[in-house]
Design a protein around this motif. Sequence first.
Motif, PDB file in Angstrom:
ATOM      1  N   VAL A 173      78.926 -44.608  23.633  1.00  0.00           N
ATOM      2  CA  VAL A 173      79.571 -45.852  24.054  1.00  0.00           C
ATOM      3  C   VAL A 173      80.968 -45.506  24.578  1.00  0.00           C
ATOM      4  O   VAL A 173      81.709 -44.777  23.923  1.00  0.00           O
ATOM      5  CB  VAL A 173      79.688 -46.834  22.870  1.00  0.00           C
ATOM      6  CG1 VAL A 173      80.464 -48.079  23.270  1.00  0.00           C
ATOM      7  CG2 VAL A 173      78.307 -47.203  22.348  1.00  0.00           C
ATOM      8  N   PRO A 174      81.359 -45.999  25.758  1.00  0.00           N
ATOM      9  CA  PRO A 174      82.729 -45.753  26.238  1.00  0.00           C
ATOM     10  C   PRO A 174      83.745 -46.188  25.191  1.00  0.00           C
ATOM     11  O   PRO A 174      83.607 -47.261  24.592  1.00  0.00           O
ATOM     12  CB  PRO A 174      82.820 -46.606  27.500  1.00  0.00           C
ATOM     13  CG  PRO A 174      81.401 -46.724  27.979  1.00  0.00           C
ATOM     14  CD  PRO A 174      80.562 -46.784  26.737  1.00  0.00           C
ATOM     15  N   ALA A 175      84.762 -45.353  24.965  1.00  0.00           N
ATOM     16  CA  ALA A 175      85.705 -45.618  23.878  1.00  0.00           C
ATOM     17  C   ALA A 175      87.146 -45.475  24.344  1.00  0.00           C
ATOM     18  O   ALA A 175      87.488 -44.546  25.082  1.00  0.00           O
ATOM     19  CB  ALA A 175      85.442 -44.664  22.711  1.00  0.00           C
ATOM     20  N   LEU A 176      87.964 -46.404  23.885  1.00  0.00           N
ATOM     21  CA  LEU A 176      89.409 -46.340  24.054  1.00  0.00           C
ATOM     22  C   LEU A 176      90.030 -46.249  22.671  1.00  0.00           C
ATOM     23  O   LEU A 176      89.765 -47.099  21.810  1.00  0.00           O
ATOM     24  CB  LEU A 176      89.920 -47.585  24.782  1.00  0.00           C
ATOM     25  CG  LEU A 176      91.443 -47.791  24.827  1.00  0.00           C
ATOM     26  CD1 LEU A 176      92.134 -46.674  25.590  1.00  0.00           C
ATOM     27  CD2 LEU A 176      91.777 -49.163  25.429  1.00  0.00           C
ATOM     28  N   VAL A 177      90.838 -45.233  22.437  1.00  0.00           N
ATOM     29  CA  VAL A 177      91.528 -45.044  21.165  1.00  0.00           C
ATOM     30  C   VAL A 177      92.995 -45.437  21.370  1.00  0.00           C
ATOM     31  O   VAL A 177      93.647 -44.952  22.297  1.00  0.00           O
ATOM     32  CB  VAL A 177      91.421 -43.587  20.687  1.00  0.00           C
ATOM     33  CG1 VAL A 177      92.211 -43.374  19.393  1.00  0.00           C
ATOM     34  CG2 VAL A 177      89.960 -43.190  20.501  1.00  0.00           C
ATOM     35  N   ILE A 178      93.504 -46.310  20.506  1.00  0.00           N
ATOM     36  CA  ILE A 178      94.899 -46.748  20.597  1.00  0.00           C
ATOM     37  C   ILE A 178      95.581 -46.474  19.262  1.00  0.00           C
ATOM     38  O   ILE A 178      95.054 -46.830  18.195  1.00  0.00           O
ATOM     39  CB  ILE A 178      95.011 -48.242  20.935  1.00  0.00           C
ATOM     40  CG1 ILE A 178      94.327 -48.553  22.275  1.00  0.00           C
ATOM     41  CG2 ILE A 178      96.475 -48.684  20.978  1.00  0.00           C
ATOM     42  CD1 ILE A 178      94.363 -50.023  22.664  1.00  0.00           C
ATOM     43  N   VAL A 179      96.755 -45.853  19.317  1.00  0.00           N
ATOM     44  CA  VAL A 179      97.496 -45.540  18.102  1.00  0.00           C
ATOM     45  C   VAL A 179      98.987 -45.650  18.374  1.00  0.00           C
ATOM     46  O   VAL A 179      99.456 -45.332  19.470  1.00  0.00           O
ATOM     47  CB  VAL A 179      97.141 -44.133  17.575  1.00  0.00           C
ATOM     48  CG1 VAL A 179      97.489 -43.061  18.600  1.00  0.00           C
ATOM     49  CG2 VAL A 179      97.817 -43.843  16.241  1.00  0.00           C
TER      50      VAL A 179
ATOM     51  N   ILE B  27      85.260 -37.905  20.298  1.00  0.00           N
ATOM     52  CA  ILE B  27      84.398 -38.811  21.064  1.00  0.00           C
ATOM     53  C   ILE B  27      84.335 -38.351  22.518  1.00  0.00           C
ATOM     54  O   ILE B  27      85.370 -38.262  23.190  1.00  0.00           O
ATOM     55  CB  ILE B  27      84.926 -40.251  20.991  1.00  0.00           C
ATOM     56  CG1 ILE B  27      84.971 -40.720  19.530  1.00  0.00           C
ATOM     57  CG2 ILE B  27      84.060 -41.182  21.825  1.00  0.00           C
ATOM     58  CD1 ILE B  27      85.705 -42.036  19.339  1.00  0.00           C
ATOM     59  N   PRO B  28      83.152 -38.071  23.037  1.00  0.00           N
ATOM     60  CA  PRO B  28      83.032 -37.594  24.415  1.00  0.00           C
ATOM     61  C   PRO B  28      83.620 -38.594  25.423  1.00  0.00           C
ATOM     62  O   PRO B  28      83.358 -39.794  25.348  1.00  0.00           O
ATOM     63  CB  PRO B  28      81.518 -37.447  24.613  1.00  0.00           C
ATOM     64  CG  PRO B  28      80.959 -37.287  23.228  1.00  0.00           C
ATOM     65  CD  PRO B  28      81.842 -38.126  22.344  1.00  0.00           C
ATOM     66  N   ASP B  29      84.426 -38.077  26.336  1.00  0.00           N
ATOM     67  CA  ASP B  29      84.960 -38.849  27.461  1.00  0.00           C
ATOM     68  C   ASP B  29      85.780 -40.076  27.028  1.00  0.00           C
ATOM     69  O   ASP B  29      85.891 -41.053  27.777  1.00  0.00           O
ATOM     70  CB  ASP B  29      83.826 -39.307  28.392  1.00  0.00           C
ATOM     71  CG  ASP B  29      83.028 -38.139  28.949  1.00  0.00           C
ATOM     72  OD1 ASP B  29      83.658 -37.131  29.307  1.00  0.00           O
ATOM     73  OD2 ASP B  29      81.790 -38.234  28.984  1.00  0.00           O
TER      74      ASP B  29
ATOM     75  N   GLU C 119      86.785 -51.621  33.644  1.00  0.00           N
ATOM     76  CA  GLU C 119      86.179 -50.395  34.158  1.00  0.00           C
ATOM     77  C   GLU C 119      84.883 -50.027  33.451  1.00  0.00           C
ATOM     78  O   GLU C 119      84.131 -49.172  33.947  1.00  0.00           O
ATOM     79  CB  GLU C 119      87.183 -49.257  34.056  1.00  0.00           C
ATOM     80  CG  GLU C 119      88.378 -49.439  34.994  1.00  0.00           C
ATOM     81  CD  GLU C 119      89.525 -48.497  34.697  1.00  0.00           C
ATOM     82  OE1 GLU C 119      89.367 -47.616  33.826  1.00  0.00           O
ATOM     83  OE2 GLU C 119      90.588 -48.656  35.337  1.00  0.00           O
ATOM     84  N   THR C 120      84.589 -50.661  32.324  1.00  0.00           N
ATOM     85  CA  THR C 120      83.368 -50.332  31.585  1.00  0.00           C
ATOM     86  C   THR C 120      82.421 -51.515  31.475  1.00  0.00           C
ATOM     87  O   THR C 120      81.397 -51.428  30.798  1.00  0.00           O
ATOM     88  CB  THR C 120      83.705 -49.826  30.171  1.00  0.00           C
ATOM     89  OG1 THR C 120      84.500 -50.805  29.485  1.00  0.00           O
ATOM     90  CG2 THR C 120      84.474 -48.516  30.231  1.00  0.00           C
ATOM     91  N   ALA C 121      82.750 -52.627  32.141  1.00  0.00           N
ATOM     92  CA  ALA C 121      81.915 -53.822  32.057  1.00  0.00           C
ATOM     93  C   ALA C 121      80.529 -53.547  32.619  1.00  0.00           C
ATOM     94  O   ALA C 121      80.356 -52.764  33.548  1.00  0.00           O
ATOM     95  CB  ALA C 121      82.570 -54.979  32.806  1.00  0.00           C
ATOM     96  N   VAL C 122      79.541 -54.212  32.032  1.00  0.00           N
ATOM     97  CA  VAL C 122      78.169 -54.096  32.522  1.00  0.00           C
ATOM     98  C   VAL C 122      78.068 -54.806  33.861  1.00  0.00           C
ATOM     99  O   VAL C 122      78.458 -55.980  33.985  1.00  0.00           O
ATOM    100  CB  VAL C 122      77.185 -54.731  31.519  1.00  0.00           C
ATOM    101  CG1 VAL C 122      75.768 -54.718  32.076  1.00  0.00           C
ATOM    102  CG2 VAL C 122      77.252 -54.005  30.192  1.00  0.00           C
TER     103      VAL C 122
END
Length: 315
Positions: A239-245, A264-266, A297-300
């Motif tokens: 699943v496309p992932a965005l990590v925020i910290v 997490i890949p990509d 950018e990741t919307a279906v």
Amino acid sequence: MNSSTTHADPLSPGTHTYIVAGLVQRYHVHGRGPVCVAHSGGPGIFWDYMRMPALEEHLTMVYIEPIGTAKDNHLPSHPHGYTRERYSSLLRELITRLGVPKAHLLGHSHGAFVAAYHALYCSEQLAGVVLYEGAPVTGPEHGAEAGRMVEAFAAKHAHHPGLPGVLAAFGAMSGICNDEQAEAVAKGVLPSYFADFWGNEERYGPLRGAIRATYISGLEEDLVPDTVDDRAALKDLRVPALVIVGRHDVICGVRWGLELAELIPDSRLLILENSGHLGHVEEPELFADAVRRFVAETAVPQDGAVEDSTGQAPR
């Protein structure tokens, strides 16, 4: 799951309530645009600190109210049994009833652990996942890192008159056994959750006063800790992932954000340089812009095109 609802349109603005597996489940809809489900932290912190007005300008934010926080949605085993698996099963029901092909899921703090679990085991429901102030593990290693960060916070604010209260609240965490204590500790530690709470107390103080919490133990029904180690599983997350910290987060800090992004890949990583644990409050525009772009950018694709929240195809 057997469930019922009193709302015809599951995405109409406002509060929605339905019964699922004998439990009252609420969620709150604000904004317009692509659907993003938000799962708050704790466990046991009430959902409303998660309101994100800057995101609601671009997305339909669906804030789930985690079971256990309200008196009418306690498990029979309360305060135990609130596992990631259980929260994920309720997310599955909610996303199904929203009627969207795929949703984006944003989890904060403990909610990020829930979101990671859901992305791993219910990936077919998700267009993308935002892991906001999460980590790949809990337990002694995570606790030791948090302890190190709290010590650094204490050294930085050694002469501030508010520091003893914050440290006392951290010391009281292990002894929490009721709602009043849970809420007092949540409010007590909150200054350490910001990059500069005391320098912006007029801005952040109302949030501290508004925090509400219920005591949830973090144990399974059989009183075994609901521990996490997602390091091996996350390497296969698709699943496309965005990590925020936040750079100054003492609980799920940069070490863990970097590790999640590497596992997490990509995946994408955003470090909020002027935030602690609550970047959606401290740097709301930067936070919202990153999430909005990720969702766009990741919307279906629908009707042959992917559009962002302004109606334009992303460039």
